[in-house]
Design a protein around this motif. Structure first.
Motif, short mmCIF file in Angstrom:
data_model
loop_
_atom_site.label_atom_id
_atom_site.label_comp_id
_atom_site.label_asym_id
_atom_site.label_seq_id
_atom_site.Cartn_x
_atom_site.Cartn_y
_atom_site.Cartn_z
N ARG A 182 57.66 46.87 36.22
CA ARG A 182 56.27 47.30 36.37
C ARG A 182 55.33 46.43 35.55
N ASN A 183 55.65 46.22 34.27
CA ASN A 183 54.72 45.51 33.39
C ASN A 183 54.70 44.01 33.65
N ALA A 184 55.83 43.44 34.05
CA ALA A 184 55.84 42.02 34.41
C ALA A 184 54.97 41.80 35.64
N ILE A 185 55.14 42.68 36.64
CA ILE A 185 54.38 42.56 37.89
C ILE A 185 52.88 42.81 37.65
N VAL A 186 52.58 43.89 36.93
CA VAL A 186 51.18 44.23 36.67
C VAL A 186 50.52 43.16 35.79
N ASN A 187 51.27 42.67 34.81
CA ASN A 187 50.72 41.62 33.95
C ASN A 187 50.41 40.36 34.75
N ALA A 188 51.33 40.00 35.66
CA ALA A 188 51.09 38.84 36.52
C ALA A 188 49.87 39.06 37.40
N ALA A 189 49.76 40.28 37.97
CA ALA A 189 48.62 40.58 38.83
C ALA A 189 47.32 40.55 38.03
N GLU A 190 47.34 41.08 36.81
CA GLU A 190 46.12 41.15 36.00
C GLU A 190 45.71 39.77 35.46
N LEU A 191 46.61 39.15 34.72
CA LEU A 191 46.24 37.90 34.04
C LEU A 191 46.03 36.74 35.01
N ALA A 192 46.97 36.58 35.96
CA ALA A 192 46.84 35.47 36.91
C ALA A 192 45.62 35.66 37.81
N SER A 193 45.38 36.92 38.25
CA SER A 193 44.23 37.16 39.13
C SER A 193 42.92 37.02 38.36
N TYR A 194 42.88 37.53 37.12
CA TYR A 194 41.66 37.37 36.31
C TYR A 194 41.37 35.88 36.10
N ASP A 195 42.41 35.15 35.73
CA ASP A 195 42.30 33.71 35.52
C ASP A 195 41.76 33.03 36.78
N HIS A 196 42.39 33.33 37.92
CA HIS A 196 42.06 32.67 39.18
C HIS A 196 40.71 33.12 39.73
N VAL A 197 40.46 34.43 39.70
CA VAL A 197 39.19 34.96 40.22
C VAL A 197 38.02 34.43 39.39
N LYS A 198 38.19 34.36 38.08
CA LYS A 198 37.11 33.85 37.23
C LYS A 198 36.82 32.39 37.54
N GLU A 199 37.87 31.60 37.70
CA GLU A 199 37.67 30.19 38.05
C GLU A 199 36.96 30.04 39.39
N THR A 200 37.35 30.89 40.36
CA THR A 200 36.74 30.84 41.69
C THR A 200 35.26 31.21 41.63
N ILE A 201 34.94 32.27 40.87
CA ILE A 201 33.55 32.71 40.74
C ILE A 201 32.70 31.63 40.07
N LEU A 202 33.24 31.02 39.02
CA LEU A 202 32.49 30.00 38.28
C LEU A 202 32.25 28.73 39.12
N ALA A 203 33.06 28.56 40.18
CA ALA A 203 32.87 27.41 41.07
C ALA A 203 31.73 27.65 42.06
N ILE A 204 31.24 28.91 42.15
CA ILE A 204 30.14 29.24 43.06
C ILE A 204 28.82 28.91 42.37
N PRO A 205 27.93 28.17 43.01
CA PRO A 205 26.63 27.83 42.39
C PRO A 205 25.86 29.07 41.97
N GLY A 206 25.33 29.03 40.76
CA GLY A 206 24.53 30.14 40.26
C GLY A 206 25.28 31.06 39.33
N PHE A 207 26.60 31.03 39.36
CA PHE A 207 27.40 31.89 38.47
C PHE A 207 27.72 31.15 37.18
N THR A 208 27.62 31.88 36.08
CA THR A 208 27.93 31.31 34.77
C THR A 208 28.97 32.18 34.08
N ASP A 209 29.48 31.66 32.96
CA ASP A 209 30.52 32.38 32.21
C ASP A 209 29.88 33.47 31.36
#
Length: 297
Positions: A182-209
């Motif tokens: 459970r925790n390996a799967i949830v951790n992968a879903a949380e950290l990898a998705s946060y990492d990836h989603v944040k990078e994707t959002i920051l690549a959109i014009p107008g979005f900042t950190d």
């Protein structure tokens, strides 16, 4: 996480402490939602106080209202002490180790973007390592949350001692198998998705950190974590809160046989409400607390 470390000057100790603090703060704010999730997951079709077909707990806020009415408001924070123990250890380690493991997977030198696969693998490994260490705190938290009016334990310390006396020292690692899954799967879903989603959002014009970006990424992390981790989360809660199951496989088969496939998504709404809120609070806090350690270096 996007990037908790690869492009920032912050020590492992700084990452661990900021992660542990952020996780503990998020835990304190959202534990009533976690209690509602656990009660709904442990609730079986036939085990009701009003007869078969009349479940005691109905929905996230209905469950919270029922617990508050029957057991008092403090009952909504049952398990907060081991919950904080768990988040300090598990939260600190799973996030603190995430970037060092990512660096290890790319050969120790960051020469380009880290692939999504490498992010997922790093999070799977750190989630598994962290929960092996923190499993006793998770067990006690679930046991305390599962209690109603009739109590087996007077508190967290009593629960640790009683479990060791009655079940042996290895009893503290009850449910370790599904908990690692459970925790390996949830951790992968949380950290990898946060990492990836944040990078994707920051690549959109107008979005900042900023806080808004962190909130969107945190919600995305919570959603992916619940969708992927709900089945193993239900099995984990039942294994830790109900001693009638012989093994993880026995719990899975009996749940599927007597309650159907949808039983593995029991408590989905409270779980998402809780994890979505938890991730937003945790990542917002983490991003701010990290700045304190970065300025000190």
């Amino acid at each position: 996480m996007a990037d908790v470390g690869l492009h920032s000057e912050i020590s492992f100790a700084g990452t661990f402490l900021s992660s542990a603090f952020a996780a503990c703060f998020a835990e304190f704010c959202t534990i009533p939602l976690d209690i509602a999730k656990v009660r709904l997951q442990l609730q079986k079709k036939s085990a009701t106080s009003e007869g078969i077909g009349s479940p005691k707990y109905r929905g996230t806020f209905g469950t919270i209202a029922t617990i508050a009415k029957e057991e008092g408001l403090p009952a909504l924070w049952n398990g907060i002490v081991p919950g904080l123990h768990r988040q300090f250890l598990y939260g600190g380690l799973r996030i603190g180790l995430y970037d060092p493991v990512k660096l290890l997977l790319v050969g120790g030198i960051l020469t380009g973007d880290v692939s999504l696969f490498q992010k997922i693998l790093a999070a799977l490994l750190t989630g598994a390592i962290a929960i092996i260490i923190a499993n006793p705190t998770d067990l006690v938290k679930v046991r305390l949350q599962a209690e109603g009016k009739s109590r087996r334990y007077s508190g967290a310390l009593d629960a640790y001692v009683t479990i060791v006396k009655q079940e042996g020292i290895l009893g503290l690692w009850t449910g370790l198998g599904p908990n690692i899954a459970r925790n390996a799967i949830v951790n992968a879903a949380e950290l990898a998705s946060y990492d990836h989603v944040k990078e994707t959002i920051l690549a959109i014009p107008g979005f900042t950190d900023n806080a808004f970006t962190h909130s969107l990424a945190g919600l995305g992390a919570g959603f992916f974590a619940v969708c992927i981790g709900s089945p193993v989360d239900v099995v984990k809660s039942r294994m830790m809160g109900d001693s009638t199951y012989k093994s993880t496989l026995d719990c899975f088969i009996k749940t599927l046989k007597y309650e159907g496939l949808l039983a593995f998504y029991k408590g989905f709404l409270p779980n998402f409400t809780r994890l979505g809120t938890w991730n937003v609070i945790m990542f917002l806090t983490l991003e701010q607390v990290k700045k304190i350690f970065q300025r000190e270096l």
